[in-house]
Design an enzyme around this catalytic site. Structure first.
Site, PDB file in Angstrom:
ATOM      1  CG  HIS A 115     -31.666 -79.692  67.885  1.00 44.68           C
ATOM      2  ND1 HIS A 115     -31.300 -80.088  67.266  1.00 44.68           N
ATOM      3  CD2 HIS A 115     -32.790 -80.091  68.233  1.00 44.68           C
ATOM      4  CE1 HIS A 115     -31.916 -81.039  66.799  1.00 44.68           C
ATOM      5  NE2 HIS A 115     -33.352 -80.261  67.066  1.00 44.68           N
ATOM      6  CG  ASP A 117     -37.070 -81.938  68.710  1.00 52.03           C
ATOM      7  OD1 ASP A 117     -35.832 -81.904  68.513  1.00 52.03           O
ATOM      8  OD2 ASP A 117     -37.446 -83.780  68.924  1.00 52.03           O
ATOM      9  CG  HIS A 265     -31.922 -85.024  67.924  1.00 47.62           C
ATOM     10  ND1 HIS A 265     -32.642 -84.502  68.911  1.00 47.62           N
ATOM     11  CD2 HIS A 265     -32.669 -84.323  67.179  1.00 47.62           C
ATOM     12  CE1 HIS A 265     -34.047 -83.885  68.772  1.00 47.62           C
ATOM     13  NE2 HIS A 265     -33.306 -83.508  67.670  1.00 47.62           N
ATOM     14  NE  ARG A 282     -40.110 -83.288  65.447  1.00 53.84           N
ATOM     15  CZ  ARG A 282     -38.719 -82.033  66.141  1.00 53.84           C
ATOM     16  NH1 ARG A 282     -37.342 -81.833  65.632  1.00 53.84           N
ATOM     17  NH2 ARG A 282     -39.914 -80.842  66.508  1.00 53.84           N
TER      18      ARG A 282
END
Ligand code: SIN
Length: 316
Positions: A115, A117, A265, A282
Site C-alpha cells: 500500500h 499511505d 510499501h 510513524r
C-alpha cells in the site's frame, strides 16, 4: 562536522544516508541533500539514530507540515497527536481480541498488503517517516517498491493507456455496518473515498508514477468490473516485481523516510506465528491533491482532506 554520504542499496530504490544526526539541528544544505536523495532513491534509510517523539516531529517539520497520526487513530501519544504507533499490542488493547483474530494477518503492523499511505484521502501524505523503537531479533523487515520505475517499465502503448485512467481508493465501507467489531464500525462511520489518476505526475520531479495499490484501490472507474480487475492485476504484478523493491532490516533507532508519491510499501508478515515485540512510530507529511498526465486533479467522494486537525468520530 561529518561528511554526508548517500549509498544506494538496491538497483531501483533505496539509499543509506550517513553522516547526519537527525536529533540535532539540521543545516539547510543537509535538508536539501535529504530531499535530493529522497527524490532520486524514493526511500532513504538513516541507521542508529536517537530520535524520540518530539525530535522525530521536529525532524519531519523540515520537510513540511504534519498530518494527525492516522485517519483512524483515536489515541496517539499524549502531547504528540502527529505520532502513529505501530504495535500489535496496542491494536489489541484498543479493539479487543476480535481485532487480532479478525485481522490476524495485521498482527505486526496495521496493514498487511502492499500500500501507499492513506491514498483514500484526496490528498494522500507526501511522505512518511518511520522510526523503530523495538524490533524482533529476526524477521519484521519492511519492503518498498519504486512506482516510477514500475511505470517506466511498461511498454509505450500500455503507458499511454494507463495515462488516461482514474481509479477509486477507499478506506472502509466494504462490509455492512454491524457485521464487524469496533474497528470496522469506526472505519465505516468515517468513510474516506477519493478518485485519483492511475498515473500521478510527481509535483517536484515531474516523473510519472503508477498510483494504484492493493491496500486502498477499489476499482478503475469507467470500465466494467471484470476489466477493472484485470487492469489492476496487471499493474499490481508490475509494482510488486522484485527488481523494483528494496527490503530493510530494522534495528532500534533506525529511521526510514519515503516519498509517498512515488512508492508503495509492504509491512512484514513473517512474525504471525512468533510471540515477539515490534514497535515503530510513524509521522506523515501533509500531501497535495494528485494530478494526472492530463492535468486533472483527484476528486474527493467521501471524507475530508487528511490534515493536522483530522479526527475520527465513531458511534458505539
Ligand atoms: C506502515 O505501513 O507504515 C508500517 C510498515 C511496517 O509496519 O513495517
Amino acid at each position: 562536522m561529518s561528511t554526508l554520504t548517500v549509498r544506494p542499496v538496491a538497483g531501483h530504490i533505496g539509499a543509506d544516508f550517513d553522516g547526519v544526526d537527525l536529533a540535532g539541528p539540521l543545516a539547510v544544505e543537509t535538508v536539501d541533500a535529504i530531499k535530493q536523495a529522497l527524490h532520486r532513491h524514493k526511500v532513504v534509510f538513516f541507521r542508529g539514530q536517537r530520535l524520540d517523539h518530539a525530535s522525530q516531529i521536529a525532524f519531519a517539520r523540515h520537510f513540511g507540515e504534519l498530518t494527525y497520526a492516522h485517519p483512524h487513530d483515536d489515541a496517539p501519544p499524549e502531547d504528540h497527536p502527529e505520532i502513529f504507533t505501530i504495535d500489535p499490542r496496542r491494536f489489541e488493547e484498543r479493539y479487543g481480541k476480535e481485532f487480532r483474530e479478525e485481522y490476524r494477518k495485521r498482527q505486526y503492523s496495521y496493514f498487511d498488503g502492499w500500500h501507499t499511505d492513506v491514498t483514500a484521502a484526496v490528498n494522500p501524505p507526501a511522505g512518511s517517516i518511520l522510526r523503530a523503537e523495538t524490533v524482533p531479533e529476526f524477521g519484521g523487515d519492511t519492503q518498498w517498491t519504486n512506482l516510477v520505475a514500475a511505470y517506466e517499465g511498461l511498454s509505450a502503448p500500455v503507458r499511454a493507456f494507463v495515462d488516461t485512467l482514474r481509479a477509486e481508493h477507499r478506506y472502509g465501507g466494504a462490509r455492512p455496518v454491524g457485521e464487524d467489531g469496533a474497528y470496522a464500525r469506526r472505519v465505516n462511520d468515517n468513510l474516506l473515498v477519493s478518485v485519483h489518476p492511475v498515473v500521478r505526475v510527481h509535483p517536484e520531479t515531474g516523473e510519472r508514477a503508477l498510483f494504484v495499490n492493493p491496500g486502498f484501490t477499489s476499482h478503475v472507474v469507467g470500465v466494467t468490473a471484470a476489466e477493472s480487475r484485470r487492469i489492476l492485476d496487471l499493474l499490481y504484478a508490475e509494482i510488486t516485481r522484485p527488481e523494483y523493491t528494496v527490503r530493510f532490516r530494522w534495528e532500534p533507532g533506525h529511521v526510514a523516510f519515503w516519498d509517498n508519491r512515488a512508492t508503495a510499501h509492504l509491512a512484514p508478515r513473517d512474525l504471525e506465528h512468533l510471540d515477539v515485540e515490534r514497535r515503530l512510530h510513524r509521522v506523515t507529511l501533509i500531501g497535495e491533491v494528485p494530478v494526472g498526465p492530463d492535468g486533472h486533479p483527484s476528486e474527493s467522494v467521501a471524507g475530508r482532506p487528511f490534515t493536522a486537525d483530522h479526527r475520527v468520530a465513531a458511534t458505539s
